[in-house]
Design an enzyme around this catalytic site. Structure first.
Site, PDB file in Angstrom:
ATOM      1  N   ASN A 108      50.574 -19.385 -31.453  1.00 62.56           N
ATOM      2  CA  ASN A 108      50.024 -20.188 -32.549  1.00 62.56           C
ATOM      3  C   ASN A 108      48.984 -21.105 -31.927  1.00 62.56           C
ATOM      4  OD1 ASN A 108      49.448 -22.348 -34.300  1.00 62.56           O
ATOM      5  ND2 ASN A 108      51.331 -21.998 -35.454  1.00 62.56           N
ATOM      6  N   GLU A 158      47.689 -19.211 -37.173  1.00 58.96           N
ATOM      7  CA  GLU A 158      46.918 -20.408 -37.534  1.00 58.96           C
ATOM      8  C   GLU A 158      45.492 -20.354 -36.985  1.00 58.96           C
ATOM      9  OE1 GLU A 158      48.446 -24.266 -38.868  1.00 58.96           O
ATOM     10  OE2 GLU A 158      49.899 -24.031 -37.248  1.00 58.96           O
ATOM     11  N   ASP A 182      54.996 -17.376 -35.107  1.00 59.24           N
ATOM     12  CA  ASP A 182      55.578 -18.714 -35.257  1.00 59.24           C
ATOM     13  C   ASP A 182      56.541 -18.631 -36.430  1.00 59.24           C
ATOM     14  OD1 ASP A 182      56.240 -21.298 -35.791  1.00 59.24           O
ATOM     15  OD2 ASP A 182      54.184 -22.016 -36.088  1.00 59.24           O
ATOM     16  N   ASN A 233      58.880 -20.850 -37.178  1.00 55.72           N
ATOM     17  CA  ASN A 233      59.251 -22.173 -37.698  1.00 55.72           C
ATOM     18  C   ASN A 233      60.761 -22.295 -37.936  1.00 55.72           C
ATOM     19  OD1 ASN A 233      57.064 -24.086 -37.794  1.00 55.72           O
ATOM     20  ND2 ASN A 233      56.066 -22.762 -39.308  1.00 55.72           N
ATOM     21  N   ASP A 237      58.696 -19.878 -31.519  1.00 57.17           N
ATOM     22  CA  ASP A 237      57.771 -18.741 -31.411  1.00 57.17           C
ATOM     23  C   ASP A 237      58.552 -17.587 -30.787  1.00 57.17           C
ATOM     24  OD1 ASP A 237      54.957 -19.985 -32.097  1.00 57.17           O
ATOM     25  OD2 ASP A 237      56.081 -21.441 -30.892  1.00 57.17           O
ATOM     26  N   ASP A 292      49.560 -27.141 -29.882  1.00 56.33           N
ATOM     27  CA  ASP A 292      50.914 -27.702 -29.717  1.00 56.33           C
ATOM     28  C   ASP A 292      51.935 -26.591 -29.422  1.00 56.33           C
ATOM     29  OD1 ASP A 292      50.362 -26.914 -32.342  1.00 56.33           O
ATOM     30  OD2 ASP A 292      51.444 -28.562 -33.282  1.00 56.33           O
ATOM     31  N   HIS A 293      51.513 -25.331 -29.471  1.00 53.06           N
ATOM     32  CA  HIS A 293      52.367 -24.196 -29.108  1.00 53.06           C
ATOM     33  C   HIS A 293      51.875 -23.576 -27.801  1.00 53.06           C
ATOM     34  CE1 HIS A 293      54.231 -23.537 -33.210  1.00 53.06           C
ATOM     35  NE2 HIS A 293      53.196 -24.285 -33.530  1.00 53.06           N
TER      36      HIS A 293
END
Length: 253
Positions: free
Chosen positions: A7, A34, A143, A145, A214, A243-244
């Site tokens: 991501n 994303e 991802d 989540n 992930d 951030d991933h």
DNA sequence: ATGTCACAGTCCCTGTGA
């Protein structure tokens, strides 16, 4: 075959990091989430120069998923074939393997309508995977989540009552596994957290406050052919990181 | 929970989403 899921939190903002990572690691297939790009902004030309064919399901401001491949790319599918307006899943055939890049809805909060959308979305994915051609290897990455178990969370007590760890979400992941898929990272590393995401806030990365959200789901035969699975934490460091971090699986096919 | 980041709008700030 080396497959990665990442991501990137805006492919526009992340392109310098993504390009450098592709050059250094040269994975055969990359599942991106994303992109936050329209089709017109997607870097098809730059990727071609790096040796990648690409398929993108873009939306613009939010979401957007893509598949990059150095081993061929055909039979591209976008979405579930329903009326979901959000660009969250793309599928393709790469090097004889059926792959999907998934960006599962965040959920926001247990009492938010977006949480119900998340559960419905995961059910649609499970339905799609239940109908798949069992004669072909499959990699379903992205991802999700959802942190599958408490070991996937730096401190379960902090996330109690929040999204990403609720039982219905975890049950939805198990129904995906029940179609005959294996959570590759957990299979190869039964006791290590293997976090893949750290909040930009609070110095979470430095403090080790991460989640493993992930994931790479693969069919049982591919899991048996796997030689490695790892998180590239270096990609979370340095200038303008996502951030991933990328999650990588390697297979001897 | 929140010490951040990225996006769009009509900008050098605010609201939204993660």
């Amino acid at each position: 075959m080396k497959v990665a899921t990442w991501n990137v939190n805006s492919l526009t903002a992340r392109w310098p990091r993504v390009e450098a990572w592709l050059v250094e690691n040269s994975p055969d297939v990359v599942l991106i989430q994303e992109t936050k790009q329209t089709e017109a902004k997607f870097p098809f030309f730059e990727l071609d120069k790096l040796g990648y064919e690409a398929a993108h399901y873009g939306q613009g401001q939010w979401n957007g998923v893509a598949i990059l491949s150095q081993v061929g790319l055909s039979d591209v599918t976008r979405g579930f074939g329903d009326d979901d307006p959000e660009a969250r899943v793309i599928g393709a055939r790469c090097g004889g393997v059926q792959v999907y890049s998934c960006y599962v809805p965040n959920g926001r909060a247990l009492d938010n309508p977006h949480y119900q959308y998340k559960l419905r979305w995961l059910q649609s994915l499970a339905d799609l995977l239940a109908r798949r051609d069992r004669s072909i290897h499959v990699v379903v990455g992205g991802d999700f989540n959802v942190a599958p178990q408490d070991i996937d969370v730096y401190d379960p007590s902090v996330l109690e009552g929040l999204t990403h760890v609720s039982e219905p979400e975890r049950k939805a992941l198990r129904s995906i596994e029940a179609t005959g898929l294996v959570d590759l990272t957990r299979r190869l590393h039964p006791d290590e957290p293997c976090f893949s995401w750290w909040d930009y806030r609070n110095g979470s990365f430095r403090r080790g406050w991460g989640l493993r959200i992930d994931l790479l789901f693969v069919d049982e035969a591919l899991a048996e052919a796997a030689t490695a699975s790892y998180v590239d934490r270096d990609a979370r460091k340095g200038e303008k990181p996502s951030d991933h971090a990328p999650v990588v699986g390697e297979f001897s096919l």
